[in-house]
Structure formats: C-alpha cells, structure tokens
Design an enzyme around this catalytic site. Structure first.
Site, PDB file in Angstrom:
ATOM      1  N   GLU A  94      62.504 -12.142  -6.348  1.00  0.00           N
ATOM      2  CA  GLU A  94      61.680 -12.852  -6.582  1.00  0.00           C
ATOM      3  C   GLU A  94      60.145 -11.479  -7.028  1.00  0.00           C
ATOM      4  O   GLU A  94      60.489 -11.037  -6.460  1.00  0.00           O
ATOM      5  CB  GLU A  94      60.294 -13.407  -5.509  1.00  0.00           C
ATOM      6  CG  GLU A  94      61.457 -14.844  -5.520  1.00  0.00           C
ATOM      7  CD  GLU A  94      60.948 -16.031  -4.574  1.00  0.00           C
ATOM      8  OE1 GLU A  94      61.155 -17.072  -4.989  1.00  0.00           O
ATOM      9  OE2 GLU A  94      59.925 -15.514  -4.163  1.00  0.00           O
ATOM     10  N   CYS A 107      53.481  -7.263  -8.931  1.00  0.00           N
ATOM     11  CA  CYS A 107      54.371  -7.646  -7.794  1.00  0.00           C
ATOM     12  C   CYS A 107      55.539  -7.403  -7.856  1.00  0.00           C
ATOM     13  O   CYS A 107      56.039  -8.588  -8.144  1.00  0.00           O
ATOM     14  CB  CYS A 107      53.741  -8.450  -6.521  1.00  0.00           C
ATOM     15  SG  CYS A 107      54.498  -8.185  -5.404  1.00  0.00           S
ATOM     16  N   CYS A 114      65.377  -7.974   3.272  1.00  0.00           N
ATOM     17  CA  CYS A 114      64.965  -6.957   4.201  1.00  0.00           C
ATOM     18  C   CYS A 114      65.464  -6.896   5.335  1.00  0.00           C
ATOM     19  O   CYS A 114      65.497  -7.589   6.155  1.00  0.00           O
ATOM     20  CB  CYS A 114      63.294  -7.579   3.892  1.00  0.00           C
ATOM     21  SG  CYS A 114      62.470  -5.570   4.913  1.00  0.00           S
ATOM     22  N   CYS A 118      59.547  -8.292   9.541  1.00  0.00           N
ATOM     23  CA  CYS A 118      59.027  -8.390  10.569  1.00  0.00           C
ATOM     24  C   CYS A 118      57.699 -10.209  10.667  1.00  0.00           C
ATOM     25  O   CYS A 118      58.283 -10.895   9.443  1.00  0.00           O
ATOM     26  CB  CYS A 118      57.754  -7.804   9.508  1.00  0.00           C
ATOM     27  SG  CYS A 118      57.881  -5.935   9.023  1.00  0.00           S
ATOM     28  N   CYS A 121      56.167 -12.166   8.022  1.00  0.00           N
ATOM     29  CA  CYS A 121      56.520 -12.597   6.543  1.00  0.00           C
ATOM     30  C   CYS A 121      58.013 -13.629   5.849  1.00  0.00           C
ATOM     31  O   CYS A 121      59.298 -12.883   6.865  1.00  0.00           O
ATOM     32  CB  CYS A 121      56.974 -11.051   6.283  1.00  0.00           C
ATOM     33  SG  CYS A 121      57.895 -10.312   4.476  1.00  0.00           S
ATOM     34  N   CYS A 340      50.919 -13.162  -1.008  1.00  0.00           N
ATOM     35  CA  CYS A 340      51.597 -12.161   0.533  1.00  0.00           C
ATOM     36  C   CYS A 340      52.117 -12.492   1.297  1.00  0.00           C
ATOM     37  O   CYS A 340      51.514 -13.389   2.092  1.00  0.00           O
ATOM     38  CB  CYS A 340      50.010 -11.670   0.709  1.00  0.00           C
ATOM     39  SG  CYS A 340      50.894  -9.794   1.651  1.00  0.00           S
TER      40      CYS A 340
END
Length: 347
Positions: A94, A107, A114, A118, A121, A340
């Site tokens: 995305e 962005c 990933c 974290c 996220c 975010c």
C-alpha cells in the site's frame, strides 16, 4: 513456468546501448526506450509510440516490463488517497497520497510485509514476504504522482518512506529507487524533499553516512528508554538507544542532513512527565531538527489507546517549555486505514 526474459528496467543506459548496437539498431534508440521507461513511465512496450512496431516486438520477445498496477484505491473524507498496488507476482503493498494546502506527500512502502514486529503497527503483524525492487518503489511514487496531478493538479512535493516495511533492511533497492526518483531522467525531485524513516538499524544508519546520502532521516523512537522501547519494538534488543544515538551523530557528521524523531503517544505508556524528560534528554544528544509527536491510530491486533486531548496538549507544552522543537502531527486517512501504522492490505 518461469520466464528467462530479463527485466528491461534493470539495464542501465550504457547496457541498453550495447544491446541495441548488438542487434544492429542505432544507439539513440536506447535513449528513447530509456526515457520511456523512466521519464515517461511507460508500463508496456506498445506505449513507446516513437519506436517502430518491429523493434517493440523484439523488445517484447526479449525483455519483461513488470510494471506495478493500482489494484484498488480508497478516498478519505480528508482528501487522503490510499492505493493498494499489485506487483508482478501478485503480492500487494500500500501507498498513500497525503495532500495539504502546501504539500503533496507520497508515503511509500519498501517491503511486502515487515520482519520487525513492532507491537503498535498493523504491518508488523504481517510476515515479510520479500523486498521491493527499486523499479517497483519507483512505480509506487510515479503512480502516486499521477494521482496528485489528476486529483489536485499538483505534482508530488515530498516523499516519505514510512509505508510498509523497514527501508534500511532493503538498503540497496531503496537507495537505487531514490537515485532514479531524484535523477533528471526520472522524476527530478530534490533529495531534500525525501525522508527515509527507520525503526533503528544502527549499522545501516552509519552506512547512510558512509554513502553520503542527500536525503533526510527520521528515527521512529516511540519510547525514550530501552526497557519501554524493547517492549513495543523488538529491534531495540539489538539496536539500543545508545547505539542509535551514536549512529545518528555519525550520520549527521558525515552528511549534515536533517534528522527528525517520530514519537507516537500511547495512553499511560509513554505520555508522562518522566517520559517527556527522557525524550528531551535524547533530543539534546542528537542534532535533531524536529520531534514529530504522532496521534496513535487503532489497529485490530493491539490494545493501545491514544491519550485524551488535554494530556497530549500538556505533553506538547512541556516539550515546548524545554525548548524542544516538537509538532503534533494530526492523523490523515484514519477512516480508510491509511494513517500512520495502519497499512495492512485490508483494501
């Protein structure tokens, strides 16, 4: 069956010139094709209208042009546009266009998923499937630039590598993509308008300094002591705050480029006066230009909450009183999971 045809965009201009010469074509044809690939962002060989049909056919037979496609778009009430991009192997990533009165910011993602996990996220709860190639990252930016032109009549003014993935764990492709984005035969954007955000890979931050990069760097801090940071960001176990501070100072000494911190406020976790004091201490150890204080955006897998407006305001006031250049960044695109920490290919 896997094709043995090579990706034409992985050829430099001299390599293309060599190929064209070998098949008896004039060297200037290579320049024309190269311009179509980068400057004019052709996604098929047929789009190269000033190239003869025979030559286009020959390129089709010998090369692939695996352009990234927009798979879905969502429009937020605040004007933010989120795109889900489909890659040649059907993986999805995305990217987001964030428009304001003065800026058009892309962005972008650098990995499919990933590996850093974290806790706050959404992407961190996905497995890392693979790195994006530099031409795929370039495509993301070029497609978001088209959206900016179509929707707002303005080109992109800024790029942030804050989408899916850890850019410094896809180091080579991210740097090559930025080289193309800033090149006159690419998008011609100033590197000063590009920010690469990292969760904190000290060794690669130092490498950025050694490579004398010209773009800005942001560190996703989110907690200002090792114990708390390791709780929410496992990467801190192998990249302590001291190591990161040393690496950031090394980077700054080598490049003089802008450094900023990102700090998401979590209710009753990192929003106390003591937390602010620890943040101030770190801020004073690094020549940072700015601390972006970010509103937390809820995700399905986590139970964090954002503090109420008064608490956030008090945190900001305390930083200001202690001469910290801090800015509260309001979330954009929350209603479409584009804010975010929310990117997870939900569509």
């Amino acid at each position: 069956m896997k094709s043995d045809k090579k990706n034409i965009r992985h050829f430099s201009l001299p390599q293309l010139q060599e190929y064209f010469s070998a098949i008896g074509e004039k060297a200037f044809r290579a320049k024309q094709v190269y311009e179509w690939l980068w400057l004019r962002h052709a996604t098929t060989f047929d789009a190269m209208t000033n190239i003869s049909k025979d030559l286009r056919q020959k390129l089709e037979e010998n090369f692939v042009l695996p352009a990234v496609q927009v798979d879905a778009t969502q429009h937020s009430n605040d004007g933010t546009i989120k795109s889900r991009f489909k890659l040649h192997d059907n993986h999805l990533v995305e990217g987001v266009l964030i428009p304001t009165d003065s800026r058009q910011t892309a962005c972008v993602s650098s990995q499919v998923g990933c590996s850093l996990s974290c806790k706050f996220c959404a992407t961190g709860y996905m497995a890392r499937k693979r790195n994006l190639d530099y031409d795929e990252i370039y495509d993301e930016v070029a497609l978001i630039n088209q959206q900016a032109m179509e929707s707002y009549g303005k080109k992109l003014s800024n790029i942030v590598f804050m989408g899916m993935g850890e850019p410094l764990l896809n180091y080579k492709n991210v740097l090559q993509a930025i080289e193309k984005i800033t090149s006159p035969d690419g998008l011609g954007m100033s590197p000063k308008r590009i920010t690469v955000s990292t969760a904190g890979v000290a060794k690669m931050i130092r490498q950025l300094g050694d490579d004398k990069v010209r773009f800005n760097l942001a560190l996703s801090l989110h907690a200002a002591n090792d114990k708390k940071r390791s709780e929410i960001m496992p990467i801190n176990d192998t990249n302590s705050l001291k190591e990161l501070i040393d690496a950031l100072n090394y980077f700054y000494k080598a490049t003089g480029n802008e450094i900023s911190f990102e700090y998401i406020l979590f209710d009753n976790f990192n929003d106390s006066k003591e937390d602010a004091d620890e943040l101030i201490k770190i801020y004073r150890q690094v020549p940072a230009d700015l601390v972006n204080i970010i509103e937390y955006n809820p995700i399905d897998n986590a139970t964090f909450r954002k503090p109420d407006a008064l608490k956030a305001e008090q945190f900001m006031e305390y930083l200001a009183k202690n001469r910290v250049n801090a800015r509260l960044r309001r979330s954009r695109g929350k209603d479409i999971d584009a804010a975010c920490g929310q990117l997870a290919n939900k569509g």
